[in-house]
Design a protein around this motif. Structure first.
Motif, short mmCIF file in Angstrom:
data_model
loop_
_atom_site.label_atom_id
_atom_site.label_comp_id
_atom_site.label_asym_id
_atom_site.label_seq_id
_atom_site.Cartn_x
_atom_site.Cartn_y
_atom_site.Cartn_z
N ASP A 158 -12.75 -15.97 7.35
CA ASP A 158 -14.00 -15.74 8.08
C ASP A 158 -13.86 -16.15 9.55
O ASP A 158 -14.85 -16.51 10.20
N SER A 187 -17.39 -13.50 9.76
CA SER A 187 -17.71 -13.10 8.39
C SER A 187 -16.38 -12.85 7.67
O SER A 187 -15.37 -12.57 8.30
N ARG A 232 -18.81 -7.48 4.16
CA ARG A 232 -17.87 -8.58 4.00
C ARG A 232 -16.80 -8.19 3.00
O ARG A 232 -17.09 -7.55 2.00
N GLN A 252 -18.74 -6.59 -0.05
CA GLN A 252 -20.15 -6.91 -0.21
C GLN A 252 -20.88 -6.33 0.97
O GLN A 252 -20.56 -6.62 2.12
N ASP A 310 -24.52 -18.79 3.81
CA ASP A 310 -23.22 -18.91 4.47
C ASP A 310 -23.08 -20.13 5.38
O ASP A 310 -22.05 -20.29 6.02
N GLN A 321 -24.05 -14.89 -4.53
CA GLN A 321 -23.61 -13.82 -3.63
C GLN A 321 -22.31 -14.27 -2.98
O GLN A 321 -22.25 -15.33 -2.40
N GLY A 322 -21.30 -13.47 -3.05
CA GLY A 322 -20.02 -13.88 -2.49
C GLY A 322 -18.97 -14.02 -3.58
O GLY A 322 -19.30 -14.19 -4.75
N TYR A 353 -14.25 -17.50 -2.02
CA TYR A 353 -14.95 -17.82 -0.79
C TYR A 353 -16.03 -18.88 -1.03
O TYR A 353 -16.20 -19.81 -0.24
N ASN A 354 -16.73 -18.75 -2.16
CA ASN A 354 -17.78 -19.71 -2.46
C ASN A 354 -17.23 -21.11 -2.73
O ASN A 354 -17.89 -22.10 -2.43
#
Lengths: 439, 168
Positions: A313, A317, A339, A357, B65, B101-102, B106-107
């Motif tokens: 990112d 993003s 993304r 996404q 985010d 979401q994600g 990444y999360n």
């Protein structure tokens, strides 16, 4: 002529794709996207003895299911047949098969003796009135009958498409049970078609994202066994595991093998910042590949081991980047809206599959390795984590449904976006990793 | 003496705490990370885990985010820092979480950012660094299960989970 092979493991090499490609009009070009599946007949393989009858029937069913499951082939029902195959050695009556519009005909015979199974088969191009390739025999233990069926189907698929097959392969994944706010996860392994599920861990701690080694003998995964996410390596044969990476006060996750199976790429989090590292398994030597305040994760090697695609990112993003295997400067390759994450390099080297996404929806997509020709293959509330079939023509991924009852399951889709379908598993399931073709 | 009393009490409520937690506030949201998980005690006791969870507030929430500590979060974390300084026989593991979401990877990284932002803030308010560990659960441990922002905003959290300092 029938070639006799004593092992299960030699067949694929006997049929190089280039030879198959010249075999007349019976040919499917996978890349063009097949709209009309090729009709085939696979009359029940002939049992050598009455005790082989059950196995012969089951084996034939698996071969038919493999082929129809690709979406490239359509089985002519046996009720339409105007002649039967009762003798594997007898000449084929092409006219009878032409009459029911079977373009390909697969015949076989099955012998069972003393726990040993032999399968012989032939493939015919009905409209050319000729055999496609030579007859072939597989032999092995009776327990391996499903694998033998997959081997036969792989050979048929290969001869007709000119591509490598993918049926004799396995998938390691996370088996899920329990409600969304108390989800139990354990590692499981199965045949590509969902058969023969076995559990590799219990569900006492969270396990995530298993990844096969290039030969399918080991699995990397992330476990919270210690209370903190760490990378483990598990031997598929004896189900023994050991922690591969641990540094106090850090988290390690998102591991993936290098094509040589000796190095592991992974994400290491220290002080809230996640970067990419490479770990040499034998020596334990760890090399830092990125050094940025942004999140760098989900690395995947190119099949030649020279480059790495990953998610970062750094631009603000999550997007996809490619860099040399030794690290250094990275080129952004994703430029569409939304993304991008979890890029995975195709085993053929030509495409990168990814999760996208955008506007509240998730997609599995593919793009060329320079980021061009992006193509979205799926769309749903949550699709993620693609893994490639050994031949680079099919992708399996996780789909999770929306809301309180949200449940994860596995789906597959081909690279043209056709033939989207669920992979049957006993419970919820996520994070598939597809093995190479078995030997 | 005080510590001994508290540990005895903690032991007494442990069995209850393990299965009796309708508030969703108690204990660890995930597997027990770090040192021994302990009973929550009585919320009326300002030195109890229950008091920390309910009166001080054991969690802060984040924007999509983001891992920035908002002004509102600062108030909660100031209280946490004060409590931790006054109750030095406790350590803490800060658990970072993300909404669904994600992607999974990444999360995980995002949850680590959040947990670390809280840890850094508590250190800046005088809590000893060696008393604070972090762990990220990414999107693996939601407390709210609907697929709407009302749930997501409660799942994007960092929870300060107390542990006995004796083994930490």
């Amino acid at each position: 002529m029938i070639r006799i092979l004593t092992g299960l493991l030699i067949a694929a090499a006997l049929f190089p794709a280039s030879l198959m490609a010249q075999d007349g009009p019976l040919r499917i070009e996978i890349t063009e996207g097949v709209i009309e599946p090729l009709p085939f007949a696979v009359p029940g393989f002939v049992p050598d003895t009455p005790e082989a009858a059950d196995t012969a029937r089951q084996l034939t069913q698996v071969i038919a299911a493999d082929l129809t499951g690709t979406g490239l082939f359509r089985e002519i029902p046996s009720s339409a047949y105007i002649s039967q195959i009762t003798d594997f050695a007898a000449p084929v009556q092409y006219a009878d098969w032409k009459a029911v519009n079977a373009q390909a005909l697969i015949t076989g015979a099955v012998g069972v003796s003393g726990g040993k199974l032999t399968v012989r088969f032939r493939v015919y191009d009905v409209f050319s009135g000729a055999e496609l390739g030579n007859g072939l025999q597989f032999a092995g233990g009776i327990d391996g009958w499903r694998r033998m069926a997959h081997k036969v189907a792989d050979a048929v698929y290969s001869r007709i498409t000119g591509e490598g097959g993918y049926f004799d392969s396995r998938v390691v994944f996370v088996s899920e049970s329990g409600p969304k706010n108390d989800r139990r996860k354990r590692l499981a392994i199965m045949d590509y078609d969902g058969a023969n599920v076995q559990y590799l861990t219990d569900s006492s701690s969270i396990v995530l994202a298993p990844r096969f080694s290039p030969t399918g003998d080991r699995v990397l995964y992330t476990s919270y066994e210690s209370g903190f996410p760490r990378i483990y390596v598990l031997d598929v044969g004896n189900v023994k595991r050991r922690v591969l990476q641990q540094t106090d006060g850090t988290m390690s996750f998102a591991p993936r093998f290098a094509p040589d199976g000796r190095t592991v790429l992974f994400s290491l989090e220290q002080g809230g910042n996640t970067d990419l590292y490479a770990l040499e398994i034998a020596s334990g030597r760890q090399t830092r590949l990125t050094n940025a305040p942004s999140i760098e994760t989900a690395p995947s090697f190119s099949p030649d081991g020279k480059r790495i695609v990953f998610e970062s990112d750094r631009s603000g993003s999550p997007q996809l980047y490619v860099m040399r295997a030794s690290g250094g400067e990275a080129n952004r390759i994703s430029f569409g809206q939304g993304r991008y994450g979890t890029p995975v390099w195709s085993p053929r080297g030509d495409l990168i599959a990814f999760t996208k996404q955008n506007k509240g929806r998730f997609h599995i997509g593919v793009m060329r390795v320079d980021g061009s020709e992006e193509r979205l293959l799926t769309a749903s509330f949550l699709d993620e984590g693609p893994t490639w079939a050994p031949n680079g023509r099919v992708i399996m991924f996780t789909r999770e449904t929306q809301g309180e009852g949200g449940r994860a399951s596995l789906y597959s889709v081909d690279i043209t976006g056709r033939n989207l379908k669920p992979v049957r598993t006993p419970d919820g399931s996520s994070d598939p990793s597809w093995s190479p073709l078995q030997n | 003496m005080k510590l001994v009393n508290k540990l005895l009490m903690a032991g007494a409520v442990l069995a209850l705490a393990a299965c009796n937690d309708p508030s969703g506030l108690g204990g660890s949201d995930g597997a027990s990370a770090g040192a021994g998980v302990i009973g929550t005690g009585l919320p009326s006791d300002p030195t109890s885990v229950a008091y920390f969870q309910q009166a001080v507030g054991d969690r802060v929430l984040f924007a999509v985010d983001q891992s920035t500590i908002s002004t509102q979060n600062q108030t909660v974390l100031d209280g946490q820092a004060q409590w931790l300084k006054a109750n030095s026989d406790f350590n803490a593991v800060i658990e970072g979480h993300a909404d669904e979401q994600g992607t999974r990877e990444y999360n995980l990284a995002l949850g680590a950012r959040r947990a670390n932002a809280v840890r850094e803030y508590l250190i800046s308010r005088g809590v000893a660094a060696d008393r604070l560990k972090t762990v990220s659960y990414g999107k693996e441990r939601p407390i709210e299960i609907c697929s709407e922002e009302a749930c997501y905003e409660r799942n994007r959290r960092a929870v300060t989970v107390l542990s006995s300092g004796l083994t930490g």
